[in-house]
Structure formats: structure tokens, C-alpha cells
Design a protein around this motif. Structure first.
Motif, PDB file in Angstrom:
ATOM      1  N   TYR A  82       0.840  -1.192   0.000  1.00 15.65           N
ATOM      2  CA  TYR A  82       0.000   0.000   0.000  1.00 15.65           C
ATOM      3  C   TYR A  82       0.879   1.248   0.000  1.00 15.65           C
ATOM      4  O   TYR A  82       1.885   1.316   0.709  1.00 15.65           O
ATOM      5  CB  TYR A  82      -0.929   0.012   1.215  1.00 15.65           C
ATOM      6  N   THR A  86      -0.915   7.638  -0.429  1.00 15.03           N
ATOM      7  CA  THR A  86      -2.325   7.598  -0.834  1.00 15.03           C
ATOM      8  C   THR A  86      -3.102   6.431  -0.232  1.00 15.03           C
ATOM      9  O   THR A  86      -4.334   6.414  -0.342  1.00 15.03           O
ATOM     10  CB  THR A  86      -2.433   7.495  -2.369  1.00 15.03           C
ATOM     11  N   GLU A  88      -3.365   3.677  -1.467  1.00 13.45           N
ATOM     12  CA  GLU A  88      -3.826   2.833  -2.564  1.00 13.45           C
ATOM     13  C   GLU A  88      -2.902   1.636  -2.696  1.00 13.45           C
ATOM     14  O   GLU A  88      -1.747   1.685  -2.283  1.00 13.45           O
ATOM     15  CB  GLU A  88      -3.794   3.621  -3.882  1.00 13.45           C
ATOM     16  N   GLU A  89      -3.422   0.574  -3.307  1.00 10.93           N
ATOM     17  CA  GLU A  89      -2.562  -0.575  -3.575  1.00 10.93           C
ATOM     18  C   GLU A  89      -1.482  -0.187  -4.576  1.00 10.93           C
ATOM     19  O   GLU A  89      -1.759   0.536  -5.539  1.00 10.93           O
ATOM     20  CB  GLU A  89      -3.381  -1.747  -4.117  1.00 10.93           C
ATOM     21  N   SER A 104       2.967   4.204  -4.810  1.00 12.05           N
ATOM     22  CA  SER A 104       2.375   3.764  -6.071  1.00 12.05           C
ATOM     23  C   SER A 104       3.114   4.462  -7.200  1.00 12.05           C
ATOM     24  O   SER A 104       3.830   5.444  -6.990  1.00 12.05           O
ATOM     25  CB  SER A 104       0.889   4.113  -6.110  1.00 12.05           C
TER      26      SER A 104
END
Length: 120
Positions: A82, A86, A88-89, A104
Motif C-alpha cells: 500500500y 495515498t 492505494e494498492e 504507487s
């Protein structure tokens, strides 16, 4: 990320770490075993330059091992994969290419763009 992915990355990181530790150990053994009494000044300068490069490489390995250890801790605490900015993945493909990634692709690109603007 599923448990199989986590196991894959855990093994990949551990193998990478073991390889770096072994290469560092070999570097130190080579430096220790090296004969220090060199008669020729040019040869001595060449050897010192080579030793300096070896030590810089070893220092990069040390920093990389630290990043690998942090990635392994992230696997254990559930935050691996992660983005730190963010949440996010990160994506399996990116992690496969760079298993120590903490951002990311989009976040990494934004950071690099900002660094260029700041002149770093």
C-alpha cells in the motif's frame, strides 16, 4: 494482496537480503585478505580506488538491506503493498519489479516531478 502474494514477496525479499549480506561478507573478506604491502605507487593507488568503490558498494548494500528489512516488517504488520502517501494498492507488477517500493507509480511520479521543480 492475497496470502500467496505476501509469501512470494516475503521469500523474494529474504532471498535478496541473503544475497546482499553474502556479497557484503565476501567484500569484507576480500579486503581483509588483501596484501597491504604494495611496492608500486600506481598499483597502490589503483588498489585504493578499487577498495573505495567496494566500500561504497557495501554502503549501498547496507542501505538496501535496511529498506528490505522495512519491507519485511510491512509484510508482517499488513501495510505492505500500500502506498505510504495515498493508501492505494501499489500493484503486484510494480512490487515484482521493485519489492521495496513504498509509493504507487502515480505517487512516485508526482514526487519525482516535484523534485525536478525544486531542483533536487
Amino acid at each position: 494482496m492475497n496470502p500467496m502474494h505476501l509469501a512470494y514477496f516475503r521469500n523474494k525479499l529474504r532471498d535478496w537480503r541473503d544475497q546482499l549480506v553474502e556479497e557484503s561478507r565476501q567484500t569484507m573478506d576480500n579486503l581483509r585478505d588483501e596484501v597491504r604491502d604494495v611496492g608500486d605507487e600506481a598499483e597502490r593507488a589503483t588498489r585504493e580506488t578499487e577498495n573505495s568503490l567496494e566500500l561504497r558498494t557495501r554502503d549501498r548494500y547496507r542501505k538496501l538491506i535496511s529498506k528490505i528489512d522495512k519491507a519485511l516488517r510491512r509484510i508482517e504488520d499488513g501495510s505492505y503493498g500500500y502506498c505510504e502517501e495515498t493508501d492505494e494498492e501499489i500493484g503486484v507488477e510494480r512490487l515484482d519489479a521493485r519489492p521495496i517500493a513504498t509509493l504507487s507509480l502515480d505517487a512516485q511520479e508526482r514526487r519525482e516531478h516535484l523534485q525536478k521543480q525544486m531542483g533536487d
